[in-house]
Design a protein around this motif. Sequence first.
Motif, PDB file in Angstrom:
ATOM      1  N   VAL A  64       0.927  -1.225  -0.019  1.00  0.00           N
ATOM      2  CA  VAL A  64      -0.102  -0.049   0.045  1.00  0.00           C
ATOM      3  C   VAL A  64       0.923   1.342  -0.150  1.00  0.00           C
ATOM      4  N   LYS A  65       2.245   0.833   0.138  1.00  0.00           N
ATOM      5  CA  LYS A  65       3.020   2.229   0.070  1.00  0.00           C
ATOM      6  C   LYS A  65       2.626   3.090  -1.205  1.00  0.00           C
ATOM      7  N   ASP A  66       2.863   4.243  -0.731  1.00  0.00           N
ATOM      8  CA  ASP A  66       2.723   5.415  -2.027  1.00  0.00           C
ATOM      9  C   ASP A  66       1.274   5.381  -2.584  1.00  0.00           C
ATOM     10  N   ARG A  67       0.197   4.771  -2.075  1.00  0.00           N
ATOM     11  CA  ARG A  67      -1.111   4.549  -2.417  1.00  0.00           C
ATOM     12  C   ARG A  67      -2.254   4.974  -1.259  1.00  0.00           C
ATOM     13  N   PHE A  68      -1.430   4.521   0.108  1.00  0.00           N
ATOM     14  CA  PHE A  68      -2.456   4.885   1.091  1.00  0.00           C
ATOM     15  C   PHE A  68      -1.621   5.937   2.015  1.00  0.00           C
ATOM     16  N   ILE A  69      -2.625   6.675   3.008  1.00  0.00           N
ATOM     17  CA  ILE A  69      -1.723   7.550   3.724  1.00  0.00           C
ATOM     18  C   ILE A  69      -2.485   7.526   5.227  1.00  0.00           C
ATOM     19  N   ILE A  70      -1.989   7.223   6.121  1.00  0.00           N
ATOM     20  CA  ILE A  70      -2.293   7.428   7.452  1.00  0.00           C
ATOM     21  C   ILE A  70      -2.143   8.436   8.337  1.00  0.00           C
ATOM     22  N   SER A  71      -3.295   9.176   8.822  1.00  0.00           N
ATOM     23  CA  SER A  71      -2.917  10.155   9.696  1.00  0.00           C
ATOM     24  C   SER A  71      -3.911   9.982  10.778  1.00  0.00           C
ATOM     25  N   ARG A  72      -3.944  10.978  11.707  1.00  0.00           N
ATOM     26  CA  ARG A  72      -4.789  11.140  13.034  1.00  0.00           C
ATOM     27  C   ARG A  72      -4.810  12.699  13.531  1.00  0.00           C
ATOM     28  N   ASN A  73      -5.997  12.688  14.105  1.00  0.00           N
ATOM     29  CA  ASN A  73      -6.310  13.885  14.791  1.00  0.00           C
ATOM     30  C   ASN A  73      -6.515  13.697  16.186  1.00  0.00           C
ATOM     31  N   ASN A  74      -5.459  13.901  16.949  1.00  0.00           N
ATOM     32  CA  ASN A  74      -5.601  13.637  18.537  1.00  0.00           C
ATOM     33  C   ASN A  74      -6.726  14.407  19.100  1.00  0.00           C
ATOM     34  N   ALA A  75      -6.867  15.591  18.836  1.00  0.00           N
ATOM     35  CA  ALA A  75      -7.872  16.678  19.419  1.00  0.00           C
ATOM     36  C   ALA A  75      -9.453  15.862  19.248  1.00  0.00           C
ATOM     37  N   GLU A  76      -9.377  15.289  18.143  1.00  0.00           N
ATOM     38  CA  GLU A  76     -10.816  14.600  18.089  1.00  0.00           C
ATOM     39  C   GLU A  76     -10.791  13.295  18.219  1.00  0.00           C
ATOM     40  N   ASN A  77      -9.665  12.628  18.523  1.00  0.00           N
ATOM     41  CA  ASN A  77      -9.624  11.104  18.971  1.00  0.00           C
ATOM     42  C   ASN A  77      -9.969  10.275  17.586  1.00  0.00           C
ATOM     43  N   THR A  78      -9.455  10.850  16.479  1.00  0.00           N
ATOM     44  CA  THR A  78      -9.692   9.984  15.409  1.00  0.00           C
ATOM     45  C   THR A  78      -8.681   9.644  14.384  1.00  0.00           C
ATOM     46  N   MET A  79      -8.703   8.524  13.888  1.00  0.00           N
ATOM     47  CA  MET A  79      -7.451   8.162  12.877  1.00  0.00           C
ATOM     48  C   MET A  79      -8.086   7.957  11.628  1.00  0.00           C
ATOM     49  N   TYR A  80      -7.532   8.072  10.361  1.00  0.00           N
ATOM     50  CA  TYR A  80      -7.735   8.084   9.027  1.00  0.00           C
ATOM     51  C   TYR A  80      -6.792   7.223   8.303  1.00  0.00           C
ATOM     52  N   LEU A  81      -7.325   6.946   7.372  1.00  0.00           N
ATOM     53  CA  LEU A  81      -6.823   5.920   6.199  1.00  0.00           C
ATOM     54  C   LEU A  81      -7.213   6.741   4.745  1.00  0.00           C
ATOM     55  N   GLN A  82      -6.532   7.364   4.227  1.00  0.00           N
ATOM     56  CA  GLN A  82      -6.718   7.836   2.966  1.00  0.00           C
ATOM     57  C   GLN A  82      -6.279   6.683   1.934  1.00  0.00           C
ATOM     58  N   MET A  83      -7.072   6.105   1.037  1.00  0.00           N
ATOM     59  CA  MET A  83      -6.595   4.955   0.332  1.00  0.00           C
ATOM     60  C   MET A  83      -7.080   5.611  -1.183  1.00  0.00           C
ATOM     61  N   ASN A  84      -5.925   5.617  -1.970  1.00  0.00           N
ATOM     62  CA  ASN A  84      -5.966   6.178  -3.456  1.00  0.00           C
ATOM     63  C   ASN A  84      -5.453   4.970  -4.297  1.00  0.00           C
ATOM     64  N   LYS A  85      -5.730   5.057  -5.478  1.00  0.00           N
ATOM     65  CA  LYS A  85      -5.401   4.156  -6.718  1.00  0.00           C
ATOM     66  C   LYS A  85      -5.916   2.810  -6.295  1.00  0.00           C
ATOM     67  N   LEU A  86      -7.025   2.561  -5.599  1.00  0.00           N
ATOM     68  CA  LEU A  86      -7.542   1.347  -4.925  1.00  0.00           C
ATOM     69  C   LEU A  86      -7.606   0.326  -6.220  1.00  0.00           C
ATOM     70  N   LYS A  87      -7.092  -1.032  -5.687  1.00  0.00           N
ATOM     71  CA  LYS A  87      -7.172  -2.228  -6.720  1.00  0.00           C
ATOM     72  C   LYS A  87      -8.060  -3.384  -6.170  1.00  0.00           C
ATOM     73  N   PRO A  88      -8.214  -4.331  -6.658  1.00  0.00           N
ATOM     74  CA  PRO A  88      -9.405  -5.321  -6.449  1.00  0.00           C
ATOM     75  C   PRO A  88      -8.693  -6.086  -5.364  1.00  0.00           C
ATOM     76  N   GLU A  89      -7.268  -6.088  -5.400  1.00  0.00           N
ATOM     77  CA  GLU A  89      -6.689  -7.004  -4.459  1.00  0.00           C
ATOM     78  C   GLU A  89      -6.819  -6.256  -2.958  1.00  0.00           C
ATOM     79  N   ASP A  90      -7.320  -5.012  -2.931  1.00  0.00           N
ATOM     80  CA  ASP A  90      -7.387  -4.173  -1.409  1.00  0.00           C
ATOM     81  C   ASP A  90      -8.682  -4.625  -0.929  1.00  0.00           C
ATOM     82  N   THR A  91      -9.598  -5.361  -1.580  1.00  0.00           N
ATOM     83  CA  THR A  91     -10.810  -5.742  -1.334  1.00  0.00           C
ATOM     84  C   THR A  91     -10.709  -6.604   0.276  1.00  0.00           C
ATOM     85  N   ALA A  92     -11.289  -5.998   1.394  1.00  0.00           N
ATOM     86  CA  ALA A  92     -11.050  -6.753   2.592  1.00  0.00           C
ATOM     87  C   ALA A  92     -11.940  -5.948   3.775  1.00  0.00           C
ATOM     88  N   LEU A  93     -11.960  -6.633   4.909  1.00  0.00           N
ATOM     89  CA  LEU A  93     -12.491  -6.005   6.037  1.00  0.00           C
ATOM     90  C   LEU A  93     -11.379  -5.367   6.537  1.00  0.00           C
TER      91      LEU A  93
END
Length: 124
Positions: A64-93
């Motif tokens: 996922v390197k160079d396609r996904f970006i992980i980030s967090r906002n501690n003030a809002e107690n939230t973490m994110y995963l921005q997923m770009n250029k998704l592929k069928p093999e990214d299908t998952a829970l």
Amino acid sequence: QVQLVESGGGLVQAGGSLRLSCAASIRTSSNYAMGWFRQAPGKEREFVAAISRSGVYTDYADSVKDRFIISRNNAENTMYLQMNKLKPEDTALYYCAAVYGGIAPNKANEYNYWGQGTQVTVSS
């Protein structure tokens, strides 16, 4: 008791993008390293990305390197995963996870809090 709730999953075409969120019921989320894992049918749970308590340090699976970006906002107690250029093999829970202290573990057994997961399906 730490509770993690993922959201943002869905159905997307290959090449598209999705943004996952993980809301944490943690009084001081900056005390917890956090990560994303995923599990496809018939496969073991695998590491996707992790982020340190401050958000300065991140780690990614090679797939996922160079396609996904992980980030967090501690003030809002939230973490994110921005997923770009998704592929069928990214299908998952996709699961978010948290552990008190630590840097940014990439092994599932190093985390002790887990969400219920959000489904991501990428069509070809």
